[in-house]
Each structure stands twice: as C-alpha cells, then as structure tokens.
Design an enzyme around this catalytic site. Structure first.
Site, PDB file in Angstrom:
ATOM      1  N   THR A 108       7.281 -19.122 -13.919  1.00  0.00           N
ATOM      2  CA  THR A 108       6.478 -19.381 -12.727  1.00  0.00           C
ATOM      3  C   THR A 108       5.811 -18.065 -12.356  1.00  0.00           C
ATOM      4  OG1 THR A 108       7.898 -21.172 -11.939  1.00  0.00           O
ATOM      5  CG2 THR A 108       6.526 -20.064 -10.300  1.00  0.00           C
ATOM      6  N   LYS A 183       2.161 -25.866 -10.202  1.00  0.00           N
ATOM      7  CA  LYS A 183       3.507 -25.474  -9.782  1.00  0.00           C
ATOM      8  C   LYS A 183       3.483 -24.968  -8.338  1.00  0.00           C
ATOM      9  CE  LYS A 183       7.910 -24.434  -9.928  1.00  0.00           C
ATOM     10  NZ  LYS A 183       8.555 -23.597 -10.932  1.00  0.00           N
ATOM     11  N   LYS A 252       9.956 -15.699  -4.106  1.00  0.00           N
ATOM     12  CA  LYS A 252       9.015 -15.213  -5.118  1.00  0.00           C
ATOM     13  C   LYS A 252       7.918 -16.239  -5.337  1.00  0.00           C
ATOM     14  CE  LYS A 252       8.746 -16.149  -9.299  1.00  0.00           C
ATOM     15  NZ  LYS A 252       8.949 -16.507 -10.732  1.00  0.00           N
TER      16      LYS A 252
END
Length: 302
Positions: A108, A183, A252
C-alpha cells in the site's frame, strides 16, 4: 465485478520480496496453490529461512538476485521508501528483471511511486502492476484477498493468473496508480465505518441494551459490514491488542489518502477526523492495537 480469474496459471518462476504478515503466506500460496517455483527475499534473512523451511523454494540475499531471470516478481513491503529501495536501490530488483517479465507490487503506497515505477519498468522492457490488497492477515493466510490493480491491460492480463493463488477478487481499475487510488477509497470508507460502529456500540451500552442482541438484529439489515460481524465483540469488550490491522498501519494508509486528497482537491472531513482519533490512540500507547476495535476506547471517560 467479476471474481478473480479461475484459470490455473502454468508453472512460472516467481520471486517474492517482503515476507511480513502478509507476504509470508501470500508467497506460500504461490507454491501450494499456484505450483510455481518461488524464490524469496526478506531484509531479515531468518524470516526467509523460515519460509523456505516451511514451503521449499529458495532464499536470495538481495532483491536483484531474487529477481534475476524470473517471469514474475511480487513485492509487499512497508511504504514508498521501502519500495523504492528494493526496486531501484543498490542491488534492487529492477536490475535483475528480464525483458518481458512482470513486476507486481502489493505494497500500500502512493499513486506517484506506482507511476514512477511503471515508467521505469516500461523503459527497461518489462511490465509493472500496482496491486495493493485488502483482507488483512486472515485474508492473506486463507488466500482470499481482494486485489486492486493498476497498469496496462497487457501487464494485468499476464499477472492475473498468478495473483489468483491468493485472491478472491482481482480487478484492473485503470492505468498505473489506479490500484493505489482504489485502495485509498477502501481505507477512506473503512475509517468512517468503524468510527460509526464504535459510536453505535457505545450508544447501545449506555442505553442499557443487550449489545449482542442488537448486533444480531441490525447485522441482518442495511448496517451490516465485515467490521460489524467480525469486530463488534472485541469493541464491546474493549479488547484491541494482539490481533488485526494495527493503528500505526492504518495511520500510514490514512496519511497517503489525505496527501492524495490535498493534491486532487478532494474533501475528506470524516477521514481527517478519524485520523486525528487514531493519533490520540497512538499517544496512549495504542500503535499496535487493532484499528477497528480500538476506536471505541476514545469514547470512554478517562
């Protein structure tokens, strides 16, 4: 949306870079379900040794040697900097990639680095797919991840049968960077959902309701979600340690989402607020708490 390609890929030579809680089982499925010849690399050699002892294959000492001559190279590391290091850094994977091969990144990360690596791969004569995943550690272990892909149609078509070894759903969303952007949408949706679920459970308890009875009822209606069915009990019991997707990982991801929103001019008021809540939980020592079950603790009086 169609399910992941059910075709069984022909045996291929595959490298997997990064054997964390996601990469370790994903690489294992490439052997057990995919029947591929797999070489692994991990920054901690002991983890690579443990993987080969469990699944066979071989371990390489650098990303470059792992990738040398492979048909496919898959990666799953921590962030943009980690990804740049294993691809373009000293002894990086891109130096070992053969022409016509495909690099699939499951990290990611930002859309920018996906586009950067796609351009570099194209210049060097191989393909690139950004393919972040959703489903968590359990999804990786059970081989039922959702994989969101960006890249050329040709790159995606080559990679899809290999990704199928650990995917329940796999789809190309557009050119390079589209997987990462999708995502981000996934994480934005989850952030608001889990805060709402936290507040709902907190409200039910304060109102004297039987929380299990409430969840058994509303989970059959429009409020149903994976988080409700799988995390309501931990929320209600204030248990958030030792499992799930850690708050520091979610922060994050939220940082990537908020940075992209600033660049594109998108307004994310709820996601921004939930990120602040996660920051407060980190300050309480909750970096490793589950990012779904942990939020309810902010609703309690200190």
């Amino acid at each position: 949306m169609a399910p992941a390609n059910p075709r069984v890929a022909h045996m291929a030579k595959v490298a997997f870079l990064g054997l964390g809680v996601m990469g370790f089982p994903m690489a294992g499925h490439l052997v057990k379900k995919g029947g591929h010849e797999v070489t692994v690399f991990n920054r901690t050699p002991a983890k690579a040794k443990a993987w080969t002892e469990k699944f066979g294959g071989r371990a390489a000492s650098t990303p470059q040697t792992a990738s040398d001559g492979q048909d496919f190279v898959m990666s799953c590391v921590g962030n943009d900097n980690d990804l740049r290091a294993i691809t373009l850094g000293a002894n990086g994977a891109f130096a070992g990639m053969k022409k016509g091969a495909t690099f699939v990144d499951h990290t990611t990360a930002s859309a920018e680095i996906a586009r950067e690596l796609d351009a570099e791969a194209t210049q060097r004569g191989f393909r690139f797919v950004d393919a972040p995943v959703s489903g968590g550690q359990a999804g990786a272990e059970n081989g039922v991840l959702t994989v969101m892909c960006g890249g050329s149609e040709e790159a995606y078509a080559s990679a899809e049968p290999v990704i199928a070894a650990y995917a329940r759903m796999c789809k190309r969303l557009g050119p390079a960077g589209s997987g990462q952007l999708t995502k981000m949408v996934n994480q934005i949706c989850i952030a608001g959902l889990v805060e709402g679920l936290s507040e709902g459970i907190h409200f039910a308890k304060k109102s004297g309701l039987d929380v299990q009875a409430v969840i058994d009822t509303i989970s059959k209606g429009a409020a149903q979600s994976w988080q409700m069915e799988n995390r309501w009990k931990q929320m209600s019991e204030l248990k958030a340690e030792g499992f799930g997707f850690a708050i520091e990982w979610m922060r994050k991801d939220m940082g990537i989402c908020l940075d992209q929103a600033r660049k594109s001019g998108a307004a994310l008021p709820v996601a921004s607020l939930v990120d602040q809540f996660y920051s407060r939980l980190e300050a309480r020592g909750g970096k490793r708490w589950d990012s779904t079950a942990g939020l309810i603790q902010l609703l309690l009086k200190d």
